[in-house]
Design an enzyme around this catalytic site. Structure first.
Site, short mmCIF file in Angstrom:
data_model
loop_
_atom_site.label_atom_id
_atom_site.label_comp_id
_atom_site.label_asym_id
_atom_site.label_seq_id
_atom_site.Cartn_x
_atom_site.Cartn_y
_atom_site.Cartn_z
N ASN A 13 2.43 -9.24 8.79
CA ASN A 13 2.13 -8.01 9.54
C ASN A 13 1.31 -8.45 10.74
O ASN A 13 0.13 -8.76 10.61
CB ASN A 13 1.33 -7.04 8.64
CG ASN A 13 0.79 -5.86 9.43
OD1 ASN A 13 1.27 -5.56 10.52
ND2 ASN A 13 -0.21 -5.18 8.87
N LYS A 15 0.32 -6.80 13.27
CA LYS A 15 -0.59 -5.80 13.86
C LYS A 15 -0.42 -5.79 15.38
O LYS A 15 0.67 -6.01 15.86
CB LYS A 15 -2.03 -6.07 13.40
CG LYS A 15 -2.11 -6.26 11.89
CD LYS A 15 -3.49 -6.27 11.35
CE LYS A 15 -3.42 -6.46 9.83
NZ LYS A 15 -4.71 -6.32 9.18
N HIS A 99 -0.01 1.78 6.23
CA HIS A 99 -1.03 0.74 6.29
C HIS A 99 -2.41 1.38 6.43
O HIS A 99 -2.57 2.39 7.10
CB HIS A 99 -0.76 -0.20 7.47
CG HIS A 99 -1.61 -1.43 7.42
ND1 HIS A 99 -2.91 -1.44 7.88
CD2 HIS A 99 -1.36 -2.66 6.93
CE1 HIS A 99 -3.41 -2.64 7.68
NE2 HIS A 99 -2.50 -3.41 7.11
N GLU A 101 -4.88 0.68 8.16
CA GLU A 101 -5.36 0.87 9.54
C GLU A 101 -4.77 2.14 10.14
O GLU A 101 -5.41 2.82 10.94
CB GLU A 101 -5.02 -0.37 10.39
CG GLU A 101 -5.96 -1.53 10.03
CD GLU A 101 -5.34 -2.90 10.21
OE1 GLU A 101 -4.32 -3.04 10.91
OE2 GLU A 101 -5.89 -3.86 9.62
N GLU A 171 -2.96 -3.19 -1.13
CA GLU A 171 -3.91 -3.78 -0.19
C GLU A 171 -5.27 -3.09 -0.32
O GLU A 171 -5.49 -2.05 0.28
CB GLU A 171 -3.41 -3.63 1.25
CG GLU A 171 -2.09 -4.32 1.51
CD GLU A 171 -1.94 -4.69 2.98
OE1 GLU A 171 -1.73 -5.87 3.24
OE2 GLU A 171 -2.07 -3.80 3.84
N GLY A 177 -8.54 -8.21 6.46
CA GLY A 177 -9.15 -8.77 7.67
C GLY A 177 -10.61 -9.14 7.49
O GLY A 177 -11.31 -9.42 8.45
N SER A 217 -6.37 -10.54 3.20
CA SER A 217 -6.90 -11.91 3.33
C SER A 217 -6.17 -12.92 2.45
O SER A 217 -6.76 -13.88 1.96
CB SER A 217 -8.41 -11.93 3.07
OG SER A 217 -9.09 -11.10 3.99
P1 PGA Z 1 -5.12 -9.68 6.49
O1 PGA Z 1 -4.28 -8.32 6.69
O2 PGA Z 1 -4.21 -10.64 5.80
O3 PGA Z 1 -5.50 -10.10 7.86
O4 PGA Z 1 -6.29 -9.31 5.63
C1 PGA Z 1 -3.42 -7.89 5.70
C2 PGA Z 1 -2.79 -6.59 6.12
O5 PGA Z 1 -3.45 -5.80 6.77
O6 PGA Z 1 -1.62 -6.34 5.81
#
Ligand code: PGA
Length: 255
Positions: A13, A15, A99, A101, A171, A177, A217
């Site tokens: 992903n 982003k 997601h 976010e 998640e 992140g 992460s």
């Molecule tokens: P990250 O993001 O691996 O940077 O923690 C995962 C995601 O948001 O899908």
């Protein structure tokens, strides 16, 4: 519980990262690194404007391209939005929906997630549906309730046939992140809870065949251990999907 009945999916992903030219260069570099790694499906979910060049660069490789969101209307007066038909025509195969976010910063709710899921499936896309609890919710002990509710509402109106084109990414929001990964046991436990919800809604057989990823992460170092868990059928990877070497290591861990 037999993991071998399920497809493992390693999805990046990106982003809001990578310009179209950077996307092309990335995929050109990645393709030979992951060639022949058939133990998992390999997907990159990329910004809308990167989709066409990414699809072009991924032609003839085992890399599939997805989007990071989709609007729920077929077309119409929704300035700035993108429909499932548009994604389909430009060659996107997958789409990330719900997601955290989007939920945190862009007003996404369980109800709008459900509408997007239905529109994406009707438009012929495969859905990567994201669910996960906030840190406060975990501390309160309501993780199970939160992810169960998110899963149930998101799948309202999805038929058993359509479910074959859905995977879920668990998640935990506190792990995204942040460099703070869920332990393999935590990831396995909640992925198992989600599988239980799928079993209740669609039956045991469907739940056994259902792919559930972990995200938050996941990186080159911790992927193998997370992916070894019985209920973890892949990963949705943010930061570590922006480096070809790290992403390849995660793909290798899934073989
Ligand atoms: P990250 O993001 O691996 O940077 O923690 C995962 C995601 O948001 O899908």
């Amino acid at each position: 519980m037999n993991k071998s009945t399920r497809k493992t999916v390693i999805a990046g992903n990106w982003k809001m990262n990578m310009t179209p030219s950077a996307a092309k260069a990335f995929i050109t570099e990645l393709a030979p690194m992951v060639a022949g790694k058939d133990g998992c499906d390999i997907v990159l979910c990329v910004p809308f404007v990167d989709i066409a060049p990414a699809v072009e660069a991924a032609k003839g490789t085992n890399i599939k391209i997805g989007a990071e969101n989709v609007h729920f209307a077929k077309s119409g007066a929704y300035t700035g939005e993108i429909s499932a038909d548009m994604l389909n025509e430009v060659g996107a195969e997958y789409v990330v929906i719900g997601h955290s976010e989007r939920r945190q910063y862009f007003g996404e709710t369980n109800e709008t997630v459900n509408k997007r899921v239905l529109a994406a499936l009707a438009g012929g896309l495969k859905v990567i549906l994201c669910v996960g609890e906030l840190l406060g919710e975990r501390e309160q002990g309501i993780t199970e309730e939160i992810v169960s509710l998110q899963t149930k509402i998101a799948l309202q109106g999805v038929t058993a046939e359509q479910l074959k084109n859905v995977i879920i990414a668990y998640e935990p929001v506190w792990a995204i992140g942040t460099g703070k990964t869920a332990t393999p046991e935590q990831a396995d436990e909640v992925c198992g809870i989600i599988r239980g919800v799928i079993a209740k809604l669609y039956g045991a057989e469907a739940s056994e065949a259902f792919t559930i990823q972990y995200g938050g992460s996941m990186n080159a170092k911790n992927a193998a251990e997370l992916l070894s868990k019985v209920n973890v059928d892949g990963g949705l990877i943010g930061g570590a999907s922006l480096k070809t070497a790290d992403f390849t290591t995660i793909v290798n861990a899934a073989q």
